[in-house]
Structures are given as structure tokens and as C-alpha cells.
Design an enzyme around this catalytic site. Structure first.
Site, PDB file in Angstrom:
ATOM      1  N   LEU A  19      -4.938  -5.473   4.101  1.00 26.21           N
ATOM      2  CA  LEU A  19      -5.917  -4.407   3.875  1.00 26.21           C
ATOM      3  C   LEU A  19      -6.767  -4.717   2.642  1.00 26.21           C
ATOM      4  CD1 LEU A  19      -3.577  -1.310   4.455  1.00 26.21           C
ATOM      5  CD2 LEU A  19      -5.076  -2.440   6.112  1.00 26.21           C
ATOM      6  N   PRO A  20      -7.538  -5.805   2.694  1.00 27.57           N
ATOM      7  CA  PRO A  20      -8.396  -6.103   1.545  1.00 27.57           C
ATOM      8  C   PRO A  20      -9.429  -4.994   1.367  1.00 27.57           C
ATOM      9  CG  PRO A  20      -8.772  -7.677   3.338  1.00 27.57           C
ATOM     10  CD  PRO A  20      -7.682  -6.760   3.773  1.00 27.57           C
ATOM     11  N   HIS A  21      -9.664  -4.607   0.126  1.00 27.45           N
ATOM     12  CA  HIS A  21     -10.595  -3.514  -0.127  1.00 27.45           C
ATOM     13  C   HIS A  21     -11.261  -3.696  -1.484  1.00 27.45           C
ATOM     14  CE1 HIS A  21      -6.598  -2.399  -1.584  1.00 27.45           C
ATOM     15  NE2 HIS A  21      -7.210  -1.743  -2.558  1.00 27.45           N
ATOM     16  N   ALA A  22     -12.399  -3.029  -1.636  1.00 27.61           N
ATOM     17  CA  ALA A  22     -13.146  -3.134  -2.886  1.00 27.61           C
ATOM     18  C   ALA A  22     -14.136  -1.982  -2.995  1.00 27.61           C
ATOM     19  CB  ALA A  22     -13.897  -4.472  -2.938  1.00 27.61           C
TER      20      ALA A  22
END
Length: 154
Positions: free
Chosen positions: A64-67
Site C-alpha cells: 500500500l504505497p502512499h504519499a
């Protein structure tokens, strides 16, 4: 909040092999640029910055890569199935083949956390992930993802 409010059909893709986490983030950024008009370079940099704080591989082949990004007015998502799983430094050391990336406005506050919780809850179900992995068509994947909540809510 529903997945259909953060994910567009054009932000769902199936991709072949990627050689690294950075290359995966470049693929995510290209999809985000195409679907939402986000800067690919800024998106990759933001994902790499967040990943440097700790890996976003949550286990069972899911990441769940997020930014947070400037220029967004709401949380947006990109969903990718990887045909060849990628070593992602996940908590369970298993390679990743499902990546659901989230992007939030800089000042999103709790909306960003709600979106992460929603996606995390949805992808925690192994039978649901098996269903996603068995469907290589982006339109079908979008339908599965957006109908998941309707079924859970019923």
C-alpha cells in the site's frame, strides 16, 4: 468513503515484470499522471520519500504505497496487479503482486487515514485477493474492487 470515490477505471492496470521498487513507483506514477494529471516525477519522489520511512508492504503479497502531494483536491488511488511478484521488503518477506497506491492532498488530514484503512481492510481478505489475482482484465478488476464494499455493506 468508498473505493469508487478514490479510484477511476483508468487507474487500474496489469503490468508485467518490474525490476525494483523504484521501477514499480515509476509505473504507478505514469498511471497517476494518465488518470489524474499528477506529475510523474513528483509522484515518484513522494513515494520514495514515504517508503524511506518504512516499507509499505503489508504482507500476503500486498503493498500500500502512499504519499501526500501538492495539487490534489481529494484522495486518489492507483491499483496494479504485477504478473511477476516483486521483492518489496514486506513485513512477512513475501513478494508483492498487488499494489494499491494512495495519494492525498498535503492537508488531507483524516481523509488520507480513512482511505488507507478502507483499502487495507478490503485487501486483508485472502479470498478477495485470490479473486483479483485470477482476473487479468483491468475493467474486471475495477468492478471487483468497487463492488467489494457494496457486498460488505449489505
Amino acid at each position: 468513503m468508498q473505493i469508487s470515490s478514490i479510484l477511476k477505471p483508468g487507474a487500474v492496470r496489469v503490468i508485467g515484470a518490474v525490476s525494483s521498487k523504484k521501477r514499480l513507483f515509476q509505473e504507478v506514477a505514469e498511471v497517476a499522471q494518465s488518470a489524474y494529471g499528477l506529475s510523474a516525477q513528483s509522484t515518484v519522489e513522494a513515494l520514495l520519500d514515504r517508503e524511506s520511512l518504512g516499507p509499505t508492504g503489508v504482507g500476503h503479497g500486498v503493498a500500500l504505497p502512499h504519499a501526500r502531494l501538492n495539487g490534489l483536491d481529494m484522495v486518489r488511488g492507483v491499483f496494479l496487479i504485477l504478473e511477476k511478484p516483486l521483492d518489496f521488503d514486506s513485513v512477512d518477506r513475501q513478494p508483492v503482486d498487488i499494489a494499491f497506491s494512495l495519494f492525498a492532498p498535503e492537508d488531507a488530514g483524516v481523509e488520507h487515514l480513512k482511505a488507507l484503512a478502507l483499502v487495507s481492510r478490503t485487501l486483508r481478505e485472502q479470498s478477495f485477493c485470490t479473486k483479483l489475482r485470477a482476473n487479468p482484465d483491468p475493467a474486471t478488476l475495477f468492478t471487483i474492487l468497487t463492488e467489494a464494499q457494496s457486498v460488505q455493506a449489505a
